[in-house]
Design an enzyme around this catalytic site. Structure first.
Site, short mmCIF file in Angstrom:
data_model
loop_
_atom_site.label_atom_id
_atom_site.label_comp_id
_atom_site.label_asym_id
_atom_site.label_seq_id
_atom_site.Cartn_x
_atom_site.Cartn_y
_atom_site.Cartn_z
N ASP A 34 -24.22 66.84 89.50
CA ASP A 34 -25.63 66.84 89.87
C ASP A 34 -26.35 65.85 88.96
OD1 ASP A 34 -28.07 67.58 90.91
OD2 ASP A 34 -28.39 69.12 89.41
N ASP A 52 -29.73 73.18 95.12
CA ASP A 52 -29.95 72.02 95.99
C ASP A 52 -30.00 72.44 97.45
OD1 ASP A 52 -29.99 70.55 93.76
OD2 ASP A 52 -28.31 69.24 94.23
N THR A 76 -31.05 63.66 93.61
CA THR A 76 -31.28 63.18 92.24
C THR A 76 -30.37 61.99 91.92
OG1 THR A 76 -29.80 64.95 91.57
CG2 THR A 76 -32.12 65.28 91.19
N THR A 77 -29.14 62.04 92.46
CA THR A 77 -28.20 60.94 92.18
C THR A 77 -28.65 59.67 92.89
OG1 THR A 77 -26.52 62.67 92.23
CG2 THR A 77 -25.74 60.43 92.10
#
Length: 544
Positions: A63, A395, A96-97
């Site tokens: 994550d 998520d 987020t990545t």
């Protein structure tokens, strides 16, 4: 005229100042370095990172936000990159990545223009224009409407989110948990939608068992046992009272001195204490509950009275747990026992029981009729697995929440990036504007890279597909993250919520703009060795 004068020192001796082109290029390097750390964590074939914190604890995760939270960096530009991963996580919970990878690439795209001596504001203006165009296209022709009632379609979207995570193997279970939990905590009051996952969908992790045993309870679970061993541990259709006051005699706030002359006064004092506790318990017993939860303590005497009345008491609950129980069974939290009335009693729960899992007791208030709060029970082999599962589930929950709040979808697997890139290229504006179009291609490129496909061939073919697309609908050809081949996302059913994508693009481009704006870094460096003189007078003496 001024030839022989000393140079004037404006900044103090121990501040370091860097300015101009050098700073901009350094910022770009820092952004790229952070993006490179995260890049392998994108897509279904993502690698895990193992991080040790200073205390010796281990975090294993893919994550983006969790990784960057653990890394300590020195460079200020890298710190702001880490900040955007956190923003993304708080705002939409997923992506987020991608946001880090994209921001890094946006910065890299600006580098050649800076070297050609183009002013940063020109680049920024082009970036802004490109972002507005992307957002405009996303809201109109690149996204499709979703029917929230269509459970199968919702499940597909959440599955696409979970597929890139550690729990991808148990994706069906994770999808079911996420959708059930979000459906439970969704409140629709007079047309106002509220989905508060953080407060009302609590994730409880219990080591042991298998991941398959995880579930969403139709109610609440707390890590507590009854106060008195003889109290009932299994009650069907319990009447529940929630209190926010202690069931014991009130002590003085600070030191209290009591002078006693005769011994009968002492007896009287104890009697008053007992009468007070008895009065409190009588107030509670009057509404005939089966269960009493309180956030404060319960004295031994109060336990005795409640036990005689056949009431089970559980003490020292967390405020958040109390709020969840209130929403699950329909009770009202009462601050004073005198004010207890029939309508404060919660009757919505179907079952109260205490189970022993591992070597701890857990209280379950389940089978609620219309719960507006729930507990997600996670089981797993070890603490690390549970922590990673919880992060992934957060998520998934956020994706489900975004869909309920804004039901629009875009194609996944890098298809929407490619389509946006094509639309920008068609405008045929030279310079930094086109650079944004190329920077968007980093997402499909990284997806292909992470599963070991031939990147150049895959991207060329994908570009050709999008360029030759003439139909009305959105061109949904993207990279299959499992095999690296080009597939139609309509067939593969990989969709992502529009809210996540919008936030990703906005954050990435805004960050690139912010970092390009910087042309001076002044850092007050610490004194080394502590032997340097501090004040000007001391320095003057040192020079003599």
């Amino acid at each position: 005229m001024f030839g022989g004068q000393q140079p004037i020192l404006v900044l103090s001796q121990n501040t370091k100042r860097e300015s101009g082109r050098k700073v901009q290029l350094e910022n770009i390097q820092a952004g790229k370095a952070i993006a490179d750390v995260i890049r392998t964590c994108l897509g279904p074939q993502a690698m895990l990172k193992m991080l040790m914190d200073p205390m010796g604890g281990i975090v294993m995760t893919n994550d983006g936000n969790a990784i960057l939270r653990e890394i300590t960096v020195q460079h200020p530009a890298a710190k702001s990159m880490i900040e955007i991963a956190r923003t993304q996580d708080e705002e939409v919970g997923d992506g987020t990545t991608s946001v880090i990878v994209l921001a890094g690439e946006m910065l890299a795209a600006a580098e050649p223009f800076l070297q050609q001596q183009i002013h940063p504001t020109v680049i920024i203006r082009a970036y802004r224009e490109a972002l507005e165009d992307i957002v405009g296209h996303l809201l109109s022709d690149l996204s499709v409407q979703l029917d929230v009632k269509d459970k199968a379609k919702m499940a597909q979207v959440v599955k696409a989110c979970v597929g890139t995570k550690f729990i991808g193997k148990w994706s069906d279970l994770a999808v079911k948990i996420a959708l059930d939990a979000v459906e439970t905590v969704t409140l629709n009051e007079n047309g106002r939608l509220e989905v508060d996952i953080k407060r009302y969908a609590k994730v409880e992790k219990i080591p042991g068992g298998a991941i398959e045993e995880s579930c969403v309870l139709k109610g609440v679970m707390i890590n507590k046992d009854v106060t008195h061993p003889k109290m009932r541990r299994y009650i069907e259709n319990p009447r529940i009272v929630l209190l926010d006051c202690s069931l014991e005699y009130k002590k003085g706030e600070s030191q209290t001195n009591v002078e006693i002359i005769g011994e009968q006064d002492f007896t009287r004092m104890l009697q008053i204490e007992e009468e007070f506790v008895q009065r409190i318990c009588a107030d509670i017993i009057a509404v005939k509950p089966d269960l009493v939860f309180t956030e404060k303590g319960v004295s031994d005497l109060a336990q005795h009275y409640l036990l005689k009345a056949g009431i089970t008491a559980i003490r020292r609950l967390r405020k958040t747990d109390n709020l969840r129980i209130a929403r699950a069974c329909g009770a009202t939290i009462v601050n004073r026992t005198e004010e207890l009335t029939e309508k404060d009693v919660g009757t919505g729960a179907g079952l109260f029981e205490i189970k022993k899992i591992g070597d701890e007791y857990f209280t379950f208030v389940t089978e609620c009729k219309d719960p507006k709060a729930c507990t997600i029970l996670l089981r797993g082999a070890s603490k690390d697995i549970l922590n990673e599962t919880e992060r992934n589930l957060q998520d998934a929950l956020n994706v489900a929440r975004n869909l309920v709040l804004e039901p629009r979808l875009v194609a996944g697997g890098g298809a929407v990036e490619m389509a946006a890139s094509q639309l920008l290229s068609r405008k045929q504006v030279k310079g930094p504007y086109t650079a944004v179009a190329h920077a968007l291609e980093i997402i499909p490129r990284t997806l292909a890279q992470n599963c070991g496909a031939n990147t150049i061939r895959a991207l060329t073919a994908l570009r050709a597909k999008h360029a030759s697309h003439t139909g009305d609908g959105v061109c949904a050809w993207g990279i299959d993250g499992e095999s690296g081949e080009i597939v139609d996302m309509n067939v593969k059913n990989i969709w992502e919520p529009l809210a996540v994508k919008l936030q990703t693009y906005k954050t990435a481009v805004e960050t690139a703009i912010l970092l390009l704006r910087i042309d001076d870094i002044v850092s007050g460096s610490k004194k080394r060795g502590g032997n340097e003189p501090t004040n000007p007078a001391a320095m003057a003496q040192g020079q003599e």
